[in-house]
Write an enzyme that holds these catalytic residues in place. Structure first.
Site, mmCIF file in Angstrom:
data_model
loop_
_atom_site.group_PDB
_atom_site.id
_atom_site.type_symbol
_atom_site.label_atom_id
_atom_site.label_comp_id
_atom_site.label_asym_id
_atom_site.label_seq_id
_atom_site.Cartn_x
_atom_site.Cartn_y
_atom_site.Cartn_z
ATOM 1 N N GLU A 15 0.819 -1.222 0.000
ATOM 2 C CA GLU A 15 0.000 0.000 0.000
ATOM 3 C C GLU A 15 0.852 1.271 0.000
ATOM 4 O OE1 GLU A 15 -3.243 1.712 3.018
ATOM 5 O OE2 GLU A 15 -3.064 -0.450 2.908
ATOM 6 N N ASP A 16 1.956 1.240 0.750
ATOM 7 C CA ASP A 16 2.709 2.486 0.989
ATOM 8 C C ASP A 16 4.018 2.621 0.220
ATOM 9 O OD1 ASP A 16 0.733 3.055 2.756
ATOM 10 O OD2 ASP A 16 1.844 2.498 4.544
#
Length: 743
Positions: free
Chosen positions: A92-93
């Site tokens: 996600e990051d």
């Protein structure tokens, strides 16, 4: 923010220290090659997050290590879960993809991490990103329950380290936690985590109440410990005499459960007697567990008189989440009720670590309630038509409800949620049985479909080939399975009717010389304010749209602009905010930049200046202001977080706000006169309504009054308490609700 120097070397050594602590926690479950795999995951996580920091300024890597630590230590998960916990945020990051994960760690780890990765993209107006993410996460439950367990560890660490978050974010995260994650921990048998999540949510949503109860608990700590010592002394002695090896401890109830008891019973802290429970944990072999537990029960009840209505036997019939224990409430030596829980070490581990421990003991445990529950979630997720928010509500309803045990005519046992009806039972047997159900016999007596079942009822279902599911069934079924199947059948019926409507519409448009195409059908749905083309066809088939309406549509020269629903939704929110910009002399600032915007105060909690509040953008009613501890706040914030706005009182203008007070006291001559004198004359406060009743010398009154702010209200309460005969004054939110906390 103040400048501070980052000591890279000190941080590196702290990261390694935390990693070693994690390895120590994993030691009991490590197999050959596991250490290497954990090291690979750790190295990837460190590298991926190396330039990231948390809101507190700490290196981001502290978070995945802490989540892995919780998964290992507090939930008891193994290597695969530790690897996934370390990597749960990288997709996600950072630039790492699921393909990279699969190449390094294989399909299983990839699937779990995908379940933990938030959805990004476009949503329709009736949904919410939180609901979609939650559903996505649960979809992977069908294959692997570890997704949920790691998510709970992630949420727990976020809740423990939330001090640096902005207030509105804190409220959103806490509401989602109280609404979904705490019930989920409860259902998976993680009672310790469930209690901590509830306590932490309360700490941020209702800080005053939380501090008040925590302070009171602390003040009584020494007294409580002395009482526990005196209570368990004789029990320990006799257990030893009869040869039972046991650990007897006293543990305080969680702040949240004490607050719940105060609310439920409408009593102040001083009157909550069971502030702690005594737990007897027996060291028993599997074949002696039951008999040892009942032996311990008879020792306790010989020493202290039990309350016959308060025996709970979850050893003979464990809860659906695998929880086994004997609970009884006995009269202690100082005339107060004490809850005693009796269980074995195996039962205690399942109660503490829930699902993970359940699988460990699966062979020896005869109960498969957890497996049944996971299968129910799978069934619920298999319904492709359910909207994410409907799914969320149905799922939530089946998370926190207590179970009742119902018997089939052949004597088989089924577990259903509390308040389940005869129709829920029919759907539990089989979807087709539920769909064709016309009635039931409960304990051999004929009852309607909506009949609420009681613990121990024996139920026989009566069906008919001509029966089909009806819309009003949704009003009384409570299980998610029944709701999903009824909605699905109704949608199917609607689809068939819409098919006929499509043909009728085609003919009618032809007669009006309007081309039948997608564009015109969309224009029709906007013109008649219907959510979809299927609704247009359905309304045509039902005669709700006729030729006259279609002629009006043709004559209308309105250009109907077609937008995607998600654009519409965010546009509408912006439009409402723009439309309601207001004059300079208002007293509430709304939005991230805290502008003056028009608003309405919600009736469900009647906020007044000084209350902690937030704004909610409604679809049809502009911006509504709610108190953060409003009964509806949790659901609004967890389901529609994107519609929540910051709101803050300013003190520019003195207005009067409606609130309610409940007053209790001893009925004395002139009491009402003295009371109204204080309110009207001394404080110059207007009353909207006043109701009074006396019963055997006890006086109870409810007054709806207008005050300026919380300070004004508190001064008034202080003054009323000084009136001779008044013993208690409490605030409540709306006219049909009772008070909660003593002021």
């Amino acid at each position: 923010m103040k400048d501070y120097t980052i000591d890279i070397e000190a941080e590196k050594s702290e990261i390694l220290k935390r990693y070693r602590k994690l390895l120590r926690a994993c030691k009991p479950t490590l197999q050959k090659g596991d250490k290497k795999m954990i090291r690979m995951a750790f190295d990837m996580a460190v590298e991926s997050h190396k330039d990231m920091r948390r809101k507190s300024g700490e290196p981001y890597i502290y978070h995945p290590i802490a989540v892995a630590q919780i998964a290992a230590e507090e939930i008891g998960l193994g290597t695969t879960s530790i690897v996934c916990a370390l990597l749960h945020d990288v997709v996600e990051d950072t630039d790492i993809t699921l393909e990279d994960i699969e190449r390094e760690f294989g399909k299983k780890v990839t699937k779990i991490i995908d379940g933990l990765t938030k959805i990004s993209g476009v949503f329709d107006a009736n949904s919410s990103i939180q609901a979609e993410n939650f559903r996505k996460m649960l979809l992977t439950l069908a294959d692997d329950v570890r997704v949920i367990l790691i998510k709970l560890a992630d949420r727990l660490h976020n809740m423990r380290t939330m001090d640096f978050m902005p207030r509105d974010k804190q409220l959103k995260i806490c509401s989602e936690t109280a609404y979904l994650y705490a019930p989920l921990a409860h259902r998976l048998g993680l009672y310790t985590i469930k209690s901590e999540l509830e306590d932490l949510s309360m700490k941020y949503v209702e800080p005053e109440t939380y501090k008040f109860i925590a302070k009171k608990l602390n003040e009584k700590k020494a007294e409580r410990e002395a009482f526990v010592k005196e209570f368990i002394g004789p029990i320990d002695e006799i257990l030893e005499e009869v040869g039972l090896v046991a650990n007897v401890v006293g543990r305080p109830k969680s702040i949240h459960s004490i607050w719940n008891k105060m609310k439920k019973k409408g009593i102040p802290f001083e009157e909550v007697y069971d502030l702690f429970a005594i737990r007897i944990i027996l060291d028993s072999t599997p074949e002696h567990e039951k008999s040892d537990s009942w032996k311990a029960y008879s020792i306790v009840t010989d020493l202290y008189r039990p309350n016959p209505d308060r025996l709970r036997d979850w050893i003979s019939s464990p809860k659906a989440n695998g929880y086994e224990s004997l609970h009884t409430t006995v009269m202690g030596p100082k005339g107060q009720w004490v809850e005693v829980q009796i269980r074995t070490e195996r039962m205690n581990e399942i109660a503490e670590k829930g699902f993970a421990a359940h699988w460990k003991y699966k062979e020896s445990s005869s109960d498969s309630g957890l497996d049944q529950w996971v299968n129910k979630v799978r069934e619920l997720l298999a319904n492709p038509e359910s909207n994410a928010l409907d799914f969320l509500d149905d799922f939530k309803m089946n998370l926190f409800s207590d179970e009742i045990f119902i018997f089939t005519p052949k004597g088989d046992l089924l577990q259903l949620p509390l308040d389940a009806t005869a129709l829920d039972f029919a759907f539990e047997i089989h979807s087709d049985v539920g769909a064709k159900c016309i009635g039931a016999k409960v304990n051999h007596k004929l009852v309607p479909l909506s009949f609420k079942l009681q613990n121990g009822d024996q139920v026989e279902v009566i069906t008919s080939g001509k029966q089909t599911p009806k819309e009003d069934w949704l009003n009384f079924v409570v299980t998610a399975k029944a709701k999903a199947k009824i909605k699905s059948s109704l949608k199917e019926e609607k689809r068939k009717i819409a098919e006929d409507g499509k043909e009728i519409l085609e003919r009618k448009l032809k007669s009006l010389k309007i081309t039948y195409n997608t564009d015109n059908i969309l224009k029709l749905s906007y013109y008649f304010k219907l959510p979809s083309s299927q609704d247009v066809f359905y309304n045509v088939a039902k005669g709700l749209i006729d030729l006259k309406d279609l002629k009006e549509f043709a004559a209308s020269e309105k250009v109907i602009e077609h937008k995607t629903t998600s654009e519409n939704d965010s546009d509408n929110i912006q439009k409402i905010i723009t439309q309601v910009k207001t004059k300079d002399n208002d007293i509430l600032l709304i939005g991230d930049d805290l502008q003056k915007i028009d608003y309405k105060l919600s009736n469900c909690c009647n906020p007044i200046p000084g209350d902690d509040v937030f704004g909610f953008v409604t679809v049809s009613d502009g911006i509504k202001i709610h108190r953060t501890n409003c009964p509806n706040a949790t659901k609004l914030m967890s389901s529609f977080g994107y519609r929540i706005l910051k709101a803050k009182w300013t003190s520019q203008k003195q207005l009067a706000f409606l609130t309610g007070l409940q007053i209790t006291g001893i009925d004395e001559v002139g009491l009402i006169n003295n009371l109204t004198q204080v309110i009207s004359n001394d404080f110059k406060v207007n009353m909207r309504s006043i109701t009074m009743e006396t019963d055997q010398g006890i006086f109870k009154g409810k007054i709806m009054i207008y005050v300026n702010n919380t300070e004004h209200l508190e001064n008034l309460i202080k003054k009323i308490k000084e009136v001779k005969g008044i013993s208690e004054v409490t605030r409540f939110d709306s006219e049909n609700e009772m008070p909660l906390l003593k002021n």
